[in-house]
Every structure is written in structure tokens, then in C-alpha cells.
Design an enzyme around this catalytic site. Sequence first.
Site, PDB file in Angstrom:
ATOM      1  N   ASP A  29       0.865  -1.171   0.000  1.00 26.45           N
ATOM      2  CA  ASP A  29       0.000   0.000   0.000  1.00 26.45           C
ATOM      3  C   ASP A  29       0.912   1.234   0.000  1.00 26.45           C
ATOM      4  OD1 ASP A  29      -2.399   1.602   0.383  1.00 26.45           O
ATOM      5  OD2 ASP A  29      -1.760   1.808   2.474  1.00 26.45           O
ATOM      6  N   ASP A  71       0.011   5.122   0.767  1.00 24.66           N
ATOM      7  CA  ASP A  71      -0.124   6.184   1.762  1.00 24.66           C
ATOM      8  C   ASP A  71       0.042   5.639   3.176  1.00 24.66           C
ATOM      9  OD1 ASP A  71      -0.712   7.618  -0.466  1.00 24.66           O
ATOM     10  OD2 ASP A  71      -2.809   8.023   0.058  1.00 24.66           O
ATOM     11  N   ASP A 112      -1.536  -0.138   5.996  1.00 27.22           N
ATOM     12  CA  ASP A 112      -1.863   0.532   7.264  1.00 27.22           C
ATOM     13  C   ASP A 112      -3.351   0.578   7.525  1.00 27.22           C
ATOM     14  OD1 ASP A 112      -2.721   3.873   6.789  1.00 27.22           O
ATOM     15  OD2 ASP A 112      -2.286   2.523   5.128  1.00 27.22           O
TER      16      ASP A 112
END
Length: 277
Positions: free
Chosen positions: A9, A11, A182
Site C-alpha cells: 500500500d 499512503d 496501514d
Amino acid sequence: MGRAAAFFDLDRTVIATSSALAFARPFYRDGLMNRRDVLASGYAQLVYKVAGAGDEQMAKIRDQLASLCRGWPVDQVRRIVAETLDELIAPYVYAEAVALIGQHRAAGRDVVLVSSSGEEMVRPIAELVGADDVIATRMTIREGRFTGDVEFYAAGPNKAEAVREMAARNGYDLAACYAYSDSVSDVPLLETVGYPTVVNPDRALRRAAQRRAWPLVTFRRPVPTRLVRLASSLRRPAPGSLLSRPAVPAALAVTAGAAVVLAIWYGRRRATARTAG
């Protein structure tokens, strides 16, 4: 066992910021966004990160993205991203992420960024950090402009499906693949691979990871732009060499290549300087 890949991922996993919001200022400056667009986008990102997003919320964010980009010249977007990448993204790349990407590359694994941001933004970031490919949101383009239609929205279960499709095309053994995120919205992505790891997780993902006994790591340190560029230029070692052995996600200090070693050294030097001060 087939080939393997590591899916990251973007960001707050590879970069300590929102890739979409990072470019809002130059998009506003160049007339692509107005003040209300900037505020609306920021609010949507905040809700997504703080409260998570179900199917309905994701659909709203997707539709907002499509409406926002309608009529934008694709070449102008690409130019803005290229011109501002070192200023707006490079300073926020996690040193730990650079090290981990280096490990996977050294072990002969492909590295893929998986992000709900547009491909025009994600692909240059992938080149910056040394990733091999991307899975990102794709907008329909006609006569050099975005039409306002979303061809593929890379969020939630769509990420997992795209990973499975890429694995089938490239011959990846998903049981031997890695994934990092996250956000609780990426649980389907994490469940797709044999080696999931949560990075800087939101509260809901932390709970999900604890139930599943998934490893958890924290990334904190940004890495200097020049070292990000150097790390991304490293070539993979020949198969069978010492550096081609499998990486262990928890052993983030085991790095591949001088640039990655320098990234870790720089982060420690900064921490020592702060303590001494």
C-alpha cells in the site's frame, strides 16, 4: 514454488502522507482544482483514514474523484506530478520502506505499489522508490482528457482481486508473496498473500491483525531524496547469489545495497543527534 512479489500500500505505508492530497496544492495553483475541491478532497481523505470506509463510503469517494477529474488534461496532470515529485513526495518516503523494498528486490521478488490514488500519480512514485509495477485507480481517457468515468477503482476488495489477476498473469505464487498496509480496508489484500504485515495500522486494522496474529511494524523515519533515488537505481543480484536469499520482514536492518544501508544509517544518525541535543 513459483515467482513471488511484495505488494505495498502507498499512503502511510511507503510514504508518510496522502499521495492524492500532496498534489492538491499544485493542482490548485494550475487551475485544475478550486478551493472547495481541495477542502472536499481533504475531508474525504480524513474520514477514510480515521473512520475507515465501507462499500457505500468507498463508492462516494470514487464518484467524487471521477467528478473532480472530469475534463482535466492528462498531459498537464503528468507534468505537474513529474515537476513536484521531489518536493512533495520524496521527503516523506519512509527509510524503513526503502530498506524493505531493497530487501525484496535483492531476494528477486517483484515490488508492486497498490494504491487507490490515480495511476498518473502512483507510477512516478513507484519509479522513485524502485517498485516494478503498480495497481492503481484508472480513469477513462478520451482525446487526452479524463472523461469523469472510473475504469478501475483500486480500493477495498478491488485491490485483492487485482493482485490475484496480476499473480495469474505473472506466475506469482500468492502463498509466497508479501503484502503491507496501514488500513483496515486492505484486509482483503492482506488475506490474499502468505506473508501479510501491517504497518502503522489504524485502530481497526490493529485489532484485525491481533486476531489473525499478523506481524506489526512501525515506520517513522523519512529518508533523504538523494538516497531514495540511489536505492531505486540498484540492480538485482544474479539468481543464487547471497543477496538473492529470502528476506525476513521483521529484520528490517538487513538491507540490500549501499543506498539502503545509508538510508538506515542516516535515520539513526538523526535520532542520535536529537537525543544528544
